[in-house]
Motif scaffolding. Structure first.
Motif, mmCIF file in Angstrom:
data_model
loop_
_atom_site.group_PDB
_atom_site.id
_atom_site.type_symbol
_atom_site.label_atom_id
_atom_site.label_comp_id
_atom_site.label_asym_id
_atom_site.label_seq_id
_atom_site.Cartn_x
_atom_site.Cartn_y
_atom_site.Cartn_z
ATOM 1 N N GLN B 25 0.904 -1.332 -0.207
ATOM 2 C CA GLN B 25 -0.170 0.010 -0.112
ATOM 3 C C GLN B 25 0.748 1.443 -0.126
ATOM 4 N N PHE B 26 1.898 1.273 0.652
ATOM 5 C CA PHE B 26 2.857 2.268 0.951
ATOM 6 C C PHE B 26 3.606 2.415 -0.488
ATOM 7 N N LEU B 27 3.948 1.400 -1.181
ATOM 8 C CA LEU B 27 4.888 1.622 -2.016
ATOM 9 C C LEU B 27 4.359 1.657 -3.585
ATOM 10 N N MET B 28 3.062 1.096 -3.820
ATOM 11 C CA MET B 28 2.450 0.906 -4.903
ATOM 12 C C MET B 28 2.039 2.005 -5.833
ATOM 13 N N PHE B 29 1.659 3.176 -5.242
ATOM 14 C CA PHE B 29 1.328 4.684 -5.867
ATOM 15 C C PHE B 29 2.560 5.335 -6.483
ATOM 16 N N PRO B 30 3.444 5.318 -5.287
ATOM 17 C CA PRO B 30 4.666 6.118 -5.810
ATOM 18 C C PRO B 30 5.473 5.390 -6.930
ATOM 19 N N CYS B 31 5.404 4.309 -6.850
ATOM 20 C CA CYS B 31 5.978 3.273 -7.957
ATOM 21 C C CYS B 31 5.390 3.516 -9.322
ATOM 22 N N MET B 32 4.143 3.519 -8.978
ATOM 23 C CA MET B 32 3.168 3.472 -10.462
ATOM 24 C C MET B 32 3.354 5.079 -11.124
ATOM 25 N N THR B 33 3.572 5.765 -10.112
ATOM 26 C CA THR B 33 3.552 7.362 -10.464
ATOM 27 C C THR B 33 4.969 7.617 -11.312
ATOM 28 N N ILE B 34 6.098 6.886 -10.960
ATOM 29 C CA ILE B 34 7.293 7.027 -11.362
ATOM 30 C C ILE B 34 7.272 6.264 -12.893
ATOM 31 N N ILE B 35 6.580 5.090 -12.649
ATOM 32 C CA ILE B 35 6.656 4.352 -14.118
ATOM 33 C C ILE B 35 5.648 5.271 -15.161
ATOM 34 N N MET B 36 4.466 5.605 -14.639
ATOM 35 C CA MET B 36 3.689 6.365 -15.756
ATOM 36 C C MET B 36 4.317 7.629 -16.168
ATOM 37 N N GLU B 37 4.793 8.328 -15.270
ATOM 38 C CA GLU B 37 5.235 9.690 -15.597
ATOM 39 C C GLU B 37 6.527 9.496 -16.525
ATOM 40 N N THR B 38 7.279 8.492 -16.302
ATOM 41 C CA THR B 38 8.510 8.112 -17.093
ATOM 42 C C THR B 38 8.297 7.676 -18.582
ATOM 43 N N CYS B 39 7.479 6.784 -18.497
ATOM 44 C CA CYS B 39 6.943 5.997 -19.789
ATOM 45 C C CYS B 39 5.742 6.428 -20.683
ATOM 46 N N PHE B 91 -4.336 7.228 23.758
ATOM 47 C CA PHE B 91 -3.764 8.300 23.177
ATOM 48 C C PHE B 91 -2.239 8.175 22.529
ATOM 49 N N GLU B 92 -1.286 7.671 23.560
ATOM 50 C CA GLU B 92 -0.057 7.478 22.930
ATOM 51 C C GLU B 92 0.139 6.187 21.934
ATOM 52 N N TYR B 93 -1.034 5.425 22.110
ATOM 53 C CA TYR B 93 -0.845 4.282 20.890
ATOM 54 C C TYR B 93 -1.077 5.144 19.446
ATOM 55 N N PHE B 94 -2.157 5.809 19.399
ATOM 56 C CA PHE B 94 -2.381 6.707 18.233
ATOM 57 C C PHE B 94 -1.494 7.420 17.629
ATOM 58 N N VAL B 95 -0.941 8.047 18.535
ATOM 59 C CA VAL B 95 0.296 8.990 18.268
ATOM 60 C C VAL B 95 1.423 8.403 17.637
ATOM 61 N N GLY B 96 1.671 7.237 18.328
ATOM 62 C CA GLY B 96 3.175 6.312 17.944
ATOM 63 C C GLY B 96 2.752 5.774 16.465
ATOM 64 N N ASN B 97 1.588 5.491 16.242
ATOM 65 C CA ASN B 97 1.136 4.760 14.954
ATOM 66 C C ASN B 97 0.904 6.012 13.926
ATOM 67 N N ALA B 98 0.228 7.156 14.511
ATOM 68 C CA ALA B 98 0.166 8.230 13.508
ATOM 69 C C ALA B 98 1.538 8.774 12.944
ATOM 70 N N ILE B 99 2.445 9.088 13.825
ATOM 71 C CA ILE B 99 3.753 9.152 13.461
ATOM 72 C C ILE B 99 4.348 8.288 12.346
ATOM 73 N N TYR B 100 4.269 7.162 12.414
ATOM 74 C CA TYR B 100 4.856 6.226 11.787
ATOM 75 C C TYR B 100 4.104 6.196 10.239
ATOM 76 N N ILE B 101 2.677 6.184 10.112
ATOM 77 C CA ILE B 101 1.982 5.995 9.024
ATOM 78 C C ILE B 101 2.277 7.409 8.136
ATOM 79 N N ILE B 102 2.355 8.627 8.883
ATOM 80 C CA ILE B 102 2.253 9.891 8.154
ATOM 81 C C ILE B 102 3.550 10.176 7.733
ATOM 82 N N SER B 103 4.711 9.491 8.254
ATOM 83 C CA SER B 103 6.076 9.781 7.976
ATOM 84 C C SER B 103 6.210 9.086 6.638
ATOM 85 N N ILE B 104 5.918 7.749 6.454
ATOM 86 C CA ILE B 104 5.805 6.922 5.544
ATOM 87 C C ILE B 104 4.955 7.338 4.336
#
Lengths: 287, 231
Positions: B25-39, B91-104
């Motif tokens: 899920q994290f990698l699919m669309f960035p990779c597809m964008t590179i492919i489509m924009e390049t090709c 709250f701590e659990y959500f913040v930890g997960n949110a930082i991780y997901i949003i960063s990626i």
């Protein structure tokens, strides 16, 4: 001796279903307490109440002198818990699982490394410490779950069905570890439906049936208390079995067997915990 | 508190990066964008066509499915109950997960933006729009994950919501009737903002629709939040 756990008139309901009714019990510091009952009797619910994961509908639960509903971070650090489900991260290695929980407790990396390796050696998982939990056998996951529980050097250890579904060797190994923890002064609260386990390990047991404690006491005392038959079972060297009552005449008969070197074995007819449970409830423990 | 958040972040890096379903899920669309924009080079094609389209799909899909999968898996595996014993607050659990997901997701967005030809202030504007989208989607995912008892229920709920969020903006470019419905979805509004040029990129109706979306999702999240440790 001071009590580590006390429950006064504890009761809990899930919507309309009353799971626990008027529970009163105390667990002394340093003892192994066994809560026995069939599946669905309310054992896990009681652990959840004592550990503050669930607020009782009625009554009060006190652990180490603190109301369970008011446990703080420091008090939680004195409690270790091994749940009926492992609660481990399957994709992470054994080492990383333990490291994560040690980090949550605020331990430094150097301290974590030394302690985790020592515990992994003690429970014979050091060789597989880099293996993902998903690749471990059930017995190994059980040991890892136990390792997590003792990692924070708890004062009180909760073991929810610790040997359920394990082979005899792993069960024996875990019993040894439990007794070692007791020797270190840890109070242990274990739930089981295995009567032999309870008789072997526990200082006190409570039999839980449909949310009510139907019997409480030392396992041997309970067995003696419910020994209604009060008979001797004698096996003689000639293969004959003899049953004698607790009467004055029986002493002479037994003395004669001994004198003539005829006696092979002699047993009393005390019931085991399973039999007591069946007598009190009409149901089986291992349901 | 910071120790718990840091530990959860560390755990997610160790655990979820080995979860191929989430990693895709994290990698699919960035990779597809590179492919489509390049090709692919179509004459008279709108500027940033592929990057904008995939960016909105990324917003609608990645944070939502990742967050709902992480929370529902923890519920199913009973690890949330263990975290409770370690005094980890919801709250701590959500913040930890949110930082991780949003960063990626922001790293993925940066790849999409650069591959799509955004530079300088345009890239910054693109990243801000993506951040807003990721936060909304992540809360939607958190609401689903927290409200469901296991992964199967969470997936059956998150897939249709993700389809609506991710694919309606694309479908609306081909069909006017779909556009009439899609304009009420936050991802469509983000798509429109990305495609607008000049000073009027954010209009009042856009703000109102985004605000209503945020309020609705925040409401669902608040309702589900209290069940995180209680099921």
């Amino acid at each position: 001796m001071q009590n580590a756990i006390e429950i006064c008139n504890g009761a809990h309901s899930f919507k309309e279903t009353e799971v626990l009714k008027q529970i009163n019990l105390s667990v002394k510091k340093g003892e192994i307490f066994g809560l026995l009952g069939p599946s669905g009797a309310g054992k896990t619910t009681l652990i959840n109440i004592i550990t503050g994961q669930l607020h009782p509908s009625e009554g009060k639960s006190i652990i180490q002198g603190v109301d369970s509903t008011l446990l703080s971070g420091d008090e939680y650090k004195k409690i270790g818990i091994m749940m009926d489900h492992f609660g481990l991260y399957e994709r992470m290695s054994c080492y990383d699982n333990l490291k994560f929980y040690a980090k949550l407790d605020g331990n430094s990396n150097d301290e974590i490394d030394e302690r985790i390796n020592r515990i992994l050696k003690e429970i014979a998982l050091f060789e597989v410490k880099k293996l993902p939990v998903a690749k471990l056998s059930k017995g190994m996951k059980n040991r890892l779950s136990f390792a997590r529980a003792i990692l924070r050097r708890p004062d009180i250890l909760f073991l929810d069905e610790p040997t359920c579904g394990l082979d005899p060797n792993t069960t024996e190994e875990l019993h040894k570890r439990i007794l070692e923890e007791k020797a270190r002064g840890t109070t242990i609260f274990l739930t089981t439906h295995n009567m032999h386990e309870a008789q072997k390990l526990c200082d006190h047991v409570a039999l839980l049936h449909e949310g009510i404690i139907v019997a409480y006491g030392n396992p041997s005392e309970l067995c003696r208390k419910y020994n209604h038959q009060r008979r001797f079972l004698i096996h003689l060297k000639n293969g004959e079995d003899v049953e004698l009552g607790h009467e004055r005449d029986s002493a002479d008969t037994i003395a004669n067997y001994l004198k003539n070197d005829e006696l092979e074995t002699i047993h009393t007819t005390e019931p085991d915990l399973e039999t007591i449970f069946m007598e009190l409830t009409g149901g089986k423990l291992n349901q | 508190m910071m120790n718990h958040v840091r530990s959860i972040l560390w755990k997610q890096l160790k655990d979820t990066l080995k979860n191929t379903a989430i990693l895709i899920q994290f990698l699919m669309f960035p990779c597809m964008t590179i492919i489509m924009e390049t090709c692919v080079d179509i004459p008279n094609m709108q500027e940033h066509f592929f990057s904008n389209m995939f960016a909105v799909m990324y917003v609608g899909m990645a944070p939502l499915t990742a967050m709902s999968a992480i929370i529902s898996e923890e519920k199913e595996q009973n690890t949330l109950r263990v975290l409770q014993m370690y005094n980890v607050k919801a709250f701590e659990y959500f913040v930890g997960n949110a930082i991780y997901i949003i960063s990626i997701c922001m790293c993925g967005s940066l790849v999409i933006g650069i591959a799509g030809g955004y530079r300088g202030m345009d890239l910054l504007r693109f990243m801000v729009i993506m951040l807003i989208g990721h936060v909304i989607s992540m809360f939607a995912g958190a609401a689903i994950g927290a409200g469901c008892k296991n992964q199967m229920v969470a997936t059956s709920l998150s897939v249709p919501i993700m389809m609506v969020g991710a694919f309606l903006p694309m479908l609306s470019t081909f069909n006017h009737t779909i556009e009439k419905v899609a304009k009420y979805i936050y991802s469509e509004q983000l798509y429109l903002i990305l495609n607008r040029q000049g000073a009027t990129i954010i209009r009042v109706d856009t703000l109102v629709i985004l605000l209503i979306n945020i309020l609705l999702i925040a409401g669902c999240f608040t309702k589900a939040y209290r069940h995180v440790f209680s099921d």
